[in-house]
Design a protein around this motif. Structure first.
Motif, PDB file in Angstrom:
ATOM      1  N   HIS A 156       0.805  -1.217   0.000  1.00 27.04           N
ATOM      2  CA  HIS A 156       0.000   0.000   0.000  1.00 27.04           C
ATOM      3  C   HIS A 156       0.844   1.275   0.000  1.00 27.04           C
ATOM      4  O   HIS A 156       0.334   2.347   0.305  1.00 27.04           O
ATOM      5  N   GLY A 157       2.109   1.160  -0.338  1.00 24.33           N
ATOM      6  CA  GLY A 157       2.975   2.337  -0.363  1.00 24.33           C
ATOM      7  C   GLY A 157       4.390   1.988   0.049  1.00 24.33           C
ATOM      8  O   GLY A 157       5.003   1.080  -0.504  1.00 24.33           O
ATOM      9  N   SER A 158       4.892   2.669   1.078  1.00 26.29           N
ATOM     10  CA  SER A 158       6.253   2.433   1.573  1.00 26.29           C
ATOM     11  C   SER A 158       6.283   2.503   3.087  1.00 26.29           C
ATOM     12  O   SER A 158       5.461   3.182   3.705  1.00 26.29           O
ATOM     13  N   ILE A 159       7.247   1.791   3.677  1.00 29.00           N
ATOM     14  CA  ILE A 159       7.435   1.799   5.122  1.00 29.00           C
ATOM     15  C   ILE A 159       8.843   2.298   5.405  1.00 29.00           C
ATOM     16  O   ILE A 159       9.817   1.767   4.853  1.00 29.00           O
ATOM     17  N   LEU A 160       8.976   3.317   6.235  1.00 34.41           N
ATOM     18  CA  LEU A 160      10.277   3.854   6.613  1.00 34.41           C
ATOM     19  C   LEU A 160      10.765   3.135   7.870  1.00 34.41           C
ATOM     20  O   LEU A 160      10.102   3.154   8.902  1.00 34.41           O
ATOM     21  N   VAL A 161      11.937   2.492   7.757  1.00 40.49           N
ATOM     22  CA  VAL A 161      12.466   1.678   8.849  1.00 40.49           C
ATOM     23  C   VAL A 161      13.829   2.204   9.281  1.00 40.49           C
ATOM     24  O   VAL A 161      14.713   2.414   8.451  1.00 40.49           O
ATOM     25  N   ASP A 162      13.989   2.432  10.576  1.00 37.22           N
ATOM     26  CA  ASP A 162      15.285   2.789  11.142  1.00 37.22           C
ATOM     27  C   ASP A 162      16.165   1.538  11.100  1.00 37.22           C
ATOM     28  O   ASP A 162      15.767   0.475  11.569  1.00 37.22           O
ATOM     29  N   ILE A 163      17.374   1.631  10.542  1.00 34.39           N
ATOM     30  CA  ILE A 163      18.202   0.431  10.387  1.00 34.39           C
ATOM     31  C   ILE A 163      18.581  -0.180  11.734  1.00 34.39           C
ATOM     32  O   ILE A 163      18.858  -1.380  11.815  1.00 34.39           O
ATOM     33  N   ASP A 164      18.592   0.631  12.801  1.00 38.93           N
ATOM     34  CA  ASP A 164      18.929   0.089  14.117  1.00 38.93           C
ATOM     35  C   ASP A 164      17.836  -0.826  14.661  1.00 38.93           C
ATOM     36  O   ASP A 164      18.057  -1.544  15.641  1.00 38.93           O
TER      37      ASP A 164
END
Length: 261
Positions: A156-164
C-alpha cells in the motif's frame, strides 16, 4: 588544510550558479576549477585539471550523471550528487558517492557533505593503503555518514524503517524478509544482495547466502551444530563455512572498535 579542486556539473544554469555561490560563500577550502553543462564537458575538465571533488547532477540530457562514474575509476575523486529527484538515492549509494544532496540544496547539508569528502580525500593523501583494517573501520565508525533509514516498498505504499531496528534479514527466493526488534516482519520484493550493498558494512554482515545480521544484536556465536550465531531475541542463524572467516574477522573488528569508542 589543503584546498579541494572541484567542478560543478549541471545542465541547469540556475542550479550551477546557486551552487557556485554557496560554495564560494560557505566552503572556503573548495576551489572551483570549472563548470560543465554536460557529462562530455565534465570529461574535458577532468582532462585539464587535477580534480578532487565533483558536484554532479543526475538527470541531464544525452548522458546522465551516472555515466561519468566509470571515467573516475582510477582517479582520487569524490562525488557529491546533486539532484531534485530522491529516487536516485539507492543508485547513488551503490556508486559509492560521498554524499547525495537534494535540490534546493541546504547550506548545512552542503557543508557536511564537503567536510565528509574532504576527510575521504585526506585519508587517501595520507596513505590509506597503509592503514590496518581496524583503523579503517574506526574511521568508518567515527566519520563516515551511513544510511540511517530504509524505505521499504509495501503493498500500500512504503514503510520507513530505522536500520537500528533491523535484527536480521533473510532471503526467500527473490524476496528479502526484514526481521525487526519488536518482532515485526516486512517482506519486500528485492534480493538480499541489494541491501548488502546499501547497509553500513561495519554494522551489518552477511553470514550466509540467505542471511544478513545486525551485529548490534549479536549475543553469541558457537560451533555446537556447525557455526551459528545467537541474537538477543533468541533467533539462531547458521553461518556458512565460506563466510565463517570473514564473519569472525568482522566480529573482531566490530568489538575492538566498539571498545575504543
Amino acid at each position: 588544510m589543503f584546498v579541494l579542486n572541484a567542478i560543478i556539473v549541471d545542465d541547469e544554469e540556475f542550479a550551477r550558479s546557486s551552487l557556485y555561490f554557496l560554495l564560494q560563500e560557505y566552503c572556503d577550502h573548495v576551489h572551483i576549477c570549472g563548470i560543465a553543462k554536460s557529462v562530455s564537458e565534465a570529461r574535458a575538465l577532468l582532462a585539464l585539471h587535477d580534480i578532487n571533488l565533483i558536484f554532479l547532477d543526475i538527470a541531464m540530457p544525452i548522458e546522465n550523471g551516472f555515466e561519468l562514474i566509470p571515467d573516475l575509476k582510477d582517479l582520487n575523486v569524490q562525488v557529491i550528487f546533486t539532484t531534485a529527484y530522491d529516487e536516485y538515492a539507492l543508485k547513488a549509494i551503490k556508486a559509492n558517492a560521498a554524499d547525495y544532496l537534494l535540490k534546493p540544496i541546504d547550506i548545512d547539508e552542503l557543508k557536511a557533505a564537503v567536510d565528509k569528502a574532504f576527510r575521504y580525500i585526506s585519508l587517501d593523501k595520507n596513505s590509506a593503503a597503509d592503514l590496518t583494517k581496524t583503523e579503517k573501520m574506526s574511521i568508518s565508525f567515527a566519520e563516515k555518514a551511513e544510511v540511517k533509514k530504509l524505505t521499504l516498498p509495501s503493498a500500500h505504499g512504503s514503510i520507513l524503517v530505522d536500520i537500528d531496528e533491523i535484527t536480521h534479514i533473510t532471503a526467500d527466493s527473490n524476496y528479502s524478509i526484514f526481521h525487526l526488534s519488536k518482532g515485526e516482519k516486512i517482506t519486500v520484493s528485492r534480493v538480499l544482495k541489494d541491501y548488502e550493498e546499501i547497509l553500513p558494512s561495519h554494522q551489518f554482515t552477511r553470514i550466509h547466502k540467505s542471511s544478513i545480521i545486525n551485529l548490534n544484536y549479536l549475543k553469541e556465536y558457537n560451533s555446537k551444530n556447525g557455526l551459528e550465531v545467537v541474537l538477543f531475541n533468541g533467533d539462531r542463524i547458521a553461518v556458512s563455512r565460506r563466510r565463517s572467516s570473514d564473519f569472525m574477522e568482522k566480529v573482531k573488528i566490530y568489538t575492538q572498535v566498539k571498545s575504543d569508542k
